[in-house]
Write an enzyme that holds these catalytic residues in place. Structure first.
Site, short mmCIF file in Angstrom:
data_model
loop_
_atom_site.label_atom_id
_atom_site.label_comp_id
_atom_site.label_asym_id
_atom_site.label_seq_id
_atom_site.Cartn_x
_atom_site.Cartn_y
_atom_site.Cartn_z
N SER A 69 0.82 -1.22 0.00
CA SER A 69 0.00 0.00 0.00
C SER A 69 0.85 1.27 0.00
O SER A 69 2.02 1.25 0.40
CB SER A 69 -0.93 0.01 1.23
N1 SAM Z 1 -0.56 -4.46 3.99
C1 SAM Z 1 0.06 -5.04 2.84
C2 SAM Z 1 1.48 -4.63 2.64
O1 SAM Z 1 1.95 -3.79 3.43
O2 SAM Z 1 2.12 -5.16 1.74
C3 SAM Z 1 -0.71 -4.71 1.60
C4 SAM Z 1 -1.79 -5.63 1.39
S1 SAM Z 1 -2.53 -5.69 -0.20
C5 SAM Z 1 -3.17 -4.07 -0.46
C6 SAM Z 1 -3.97 -6.63 0.31
C7 SAM Z 1 -3.67 -8.04 0.72
O3 SAM Z 1 -4.89 -8.63 1.19
C8 SAM Z 1 -3.17 -8.91 -0.42
O4 SAM Z 1 -1.95 -9.51 -0.07
C9 SAM Z 1 -4.28 -9.95 -0.60
O5 SAM Z 1 -3.81 -11.22 -0.99
C10 SAM Z 1 -4.88 -9.99 0.79
N2 SAM Z 1 -6.25 -10.51 0.86
C11 SAM Z 1 -7.28 -10.31 0.01
N3 SAM Z 1 -8.38 -10.97 0.44
C12 SAM Z 1 -8.01 -11.60 1.58
C13 SAM Z 1 -8.71 -12.45 2.50
N4 SAM Z 1 -9.99 -12.79 2.34
N5 SAM Z 1 -8.03 -12.92 3.57
C14 SAM Z 1 -6.71 -12.61 3.77
N6 SAM Z 1 -6.01 -11.81 2.94
C15 SAM Z 1 -6.66 -11.31 1.86
#
Ligand code: SAM
Length: 221
Positions: A69
């Site tokens: 992000s």
């Molecule tokens: N906070 C992270 C970072 O600093 O890199 C960024 C995260 S990215 C915007 C969103 C993450 O949420 C992705 O890695 C995605 O795979 C995960 N995600 C999406 N749906 C999810 C779910 N139902 N349960 C767990 N993780 C999920």
């Protein structure tokens, strides 16, 4: 923890200082959050080819169609989560690269991080372990179900957007706890602060945002 100084040259230090100044100018005032960002080498959480862009205030790809992000949004979410005071246990849904996980691990006692894409979590776990973090617990799973075994949580940080707040996550929030979560369809998401008290929960609008969707299966894992 060794993460604060690993492989940082003067150039990286200067670009990091510039990022901190930008975050201040944009309204990030919590000194603990700014220090955690200053001390956490974001270039270690992206592919080497993108390392030179790691201190730009922008989201970057991390593979599997996901992103690390934008620093301003990470800072805003962290500041909003912690504004109520110190936290013991925090659930993070969407661990991704592990960067937000690292910031949380510097600021609270225990972090419970759930990520649905196994390879992303394995990379993040290795990265965070070799940087010295020992207060992070990992689970590969659909985070919309939370992690009930360790509930209730003082804080819940969700970094992917569901259409609405999952009821299961609300149930895992402690009384007095705070949840920061992006909610809504792709082109109209808002970041919400949800606070839980004896009477129930209240929602406050924080910011308009643009997150990848929270991908949820049909049933409980
Ligand atoms: N906070 C992270 C970072 O600093 O890199 C960024 C995260 S990215 C915007 C969103 C993450 O949420 C992705 O890695 C995605 O795979 C995960 N995600 C999406 N749906 C999810 C779910 N139902 N349960 C767990 N993780 C999920």
């Amino acid at each position: 923890m060794t993460g604060s100084s690993t492989g940082i040259g003067m150039t990286s230090q200067r670009t990091r200082d510039r990022l901190i100044k930008r975050l201040r100018d944009m309204g990030i005032v919590d000194q603990r959050v700014l220090e955690a960002i200053q001390q956490t080498p974001r270039h270690l959480f992206v592919e080497e080819a993108l390392a030179s862009r790691a201190y730009e205030d922008t989201a970057l790809p991390i593979g599997y169609g996901q992103t690390i992000s934008q620093p301003y949004i990470v800072a805003l979410m962290t500041q909003t989560l912690l504004a109520g005071g110190p936290m013991r246990a925090v659930l993070e849904v969407g661990g991704g690269s592990g960067y937000q996980t690292a910031l949380l691990a510097r600021l609270v006692d225990e972090v419970y991080s759930v990520e649905r894409i196994g390879p992303l979590m394995h990379i993040a776990r290795r990265r965070l372990f070799s940087s010295g973090y020992r207060n992070i617990h990992y689970k590969v799973s659909d985070g919309s179900w939370g992690w009930p075994e360790h509930a209730p949580y003082d804080g819940i940080m969700v970094t992917a957007a569901p259409v609405d707040v999952p009821e299961t996550l609300l149930q895992q929030l402690a009384t007095g706890g705070r949840m920061v979560i992006p909610v809504g369809a792709a082109d109209s998401q808002e970041l919400l602060l949800i606070t839980a008290n004896e009477e129930g929960v209240s929602r406050t609008h924080v910011e308009h945002v643009n997150f990848v969707p929270l991908i949820s299966g049909q049933g409980q894992p």
